[in-house]
Motif scaffolding. Structure first.
Motif, mmCIF file in Angstrom:
data_model
loop_
_atom_site.group_PDB
_atom_site.id
_atom_site.type_symbol
_atom_site.label_atom_id
_atom_site.label_comp_id
_atom_site.label_asym_id
_atom_site.label_seq_id
_atom_site.Cartn_x
_atom_site.Cartn_y
_atom_site.Cartn_z
ATOM 1 N N THR A 4 52.465 49.871 40.646
ATOM 2 C CA THR A 4 51.978 48.710 40.795
ATOM 3 C C THR A 4 52.370 47.631 39.614
ATOM 4 N N SER A 5 53.094 46.453 40.019
ATOM 5 C CA SER A 5 53.317 45.528 39.003
ATOM 6 C C SER A 5 52.758 44.299 39.216
ATOM 7 N N ASP A 66 45.641 45.581 35.445
ATOM 8 C CA ASP A 66 44.866 44.313 35.003
ATOM 9 C C ASP A 66 45.165 43.092 35.048
ATOM 10 N N VAL A 67 44.717 42.229 35.787
ATOM 11 C CA VAL A 67 45.441 40.929 35.718
ATOM 12 C C VAL A 67 45.637 40.017 34.489
ATOM 13 N N ASP A 68 44.554 40.377 33.475
ATOM 14 C CA ASP A 68 44.800 39.671 32.243
ATOM 15 C C ASP A 68 45.961 39.931 31.631
ATOM 16 N N LEU A 100 49.446 34.347 40.892
ATOM 17 C CA LEU A 100 49.443 35.657 40.693
ATOM 18 C C LEU A 100 50.145 36.429 41.606
ATOM 19 N N VAL A 101 51.325 37.100 41.103
ATOM 20 C CA VAL A 101 52.226 37.767 42.205
ATOM 21 C C VAL A 101 51.800 39.322 41.837
ATOM 22 N N ILE A 102 51.550 40.153 42.950
ATOM 23 C CA ILE A 102 51.122 41.478 42.927
ATOM 24 C C ILE A 102 51.987 42.253 43.859
ATOM 25 N N TYR A 108 47.894 51.570 44.834
ATOM 26 C CA TYR A 108 47.276 51.318 43.542
ATOM 27 C C TYR A 108 47.141 49.870 43.512
ATOM 28 N N THR A 109 45.865 49.281 43.359
ATOM 29 C CA THR A 109 45.615 47.827 43.657
ATOM 30 C C THR A 109 44.931 47.436 42.178
ATOM 31 N N PRO A 110 45.116 46.372 41.622
ATOM 32 C CA PRO A 110 44.744 45.968 40.476
ATOM 33 C C PRO A 110 43.130 45.204 40.694
ATOM 34 N N GLY A 111 42.500 45.142 39.714
ATOM 35 C CA GLY A 111 41.048 44.365 39.782
ATOM 36 C C GLY A 111 41.604 42.956 39.805
#
Length: 143
Positions: A4-5, A66-68, A100-102, A108-111
């Motif tokens: 996941t990126s 981690d989006v940070d 924010l691009v996920i 695998y999911t970011p918070g």
């Protein structure tokens, strides 16, 4: 194996009937080089041309949950430029957007927690915040 990126960006586009604007003025006023400039009238393919201009600054793509990790570089580059950003928006009649691009791999999911510091920044520039998700299917383990 891909993981996941995430990446994030801040962009300026025209508001109301403004489709084109001098991106050089945005660059000069901010003192930041954009990572991407899209210009109205540019050829997209044999049939289509771009219908708007955009100034964009993008963080690096990072394999993280981690989006940070991708929002903080945007915050660090622009948090002390809120007055300038608001002046640019006013003078050139522009909108500002943070995205924010996920890209999710194998579930695998970011918070998705936005820090108060980042929230204050986005609020100070009256930016809309979008979350763009690309979810790829789970893969079966190889035997």
């Amino acid at each position: 194996m891909e993981k996941t990126s995430l990446y994030a960006y801040i962009s300026f586009t025209g508001k109301d009937d403004v489709d084109d604007f001098p991106v050089e003025v945005v660059t000069e006023m901010l003192g930041v080089q954009p990572t991407t400039i899209l210009r109205m009238g540019e050829r997209i393919n044999d049939v289509h041309t771009r219908s708007f201009t955009s100034w964009k600054y993008e963080s690096e793509t990072v394999e993280t949950l981690d989006v940070d990790d991708v929002l903080l570089p945007i915050l660090n580059a622009f948090q002390y430029k809120t007055d300038t950003i608001n002046r640019i928006k006013e003078e050139l009649n522009l909108n500002v957007r943070i995205e924010l691009v996920i890209t999710m791999i194998n579930g695998y999911t970011p918070g998705l927690t936005i820090s108060p510091e980042f929230s204050r920044f986005a609020s100070a520039i009256n930016a809309s915040i979008g979350i763009d998700m690309y979810v790829y299917p789970f893969s079966e383990p190889e035997e």
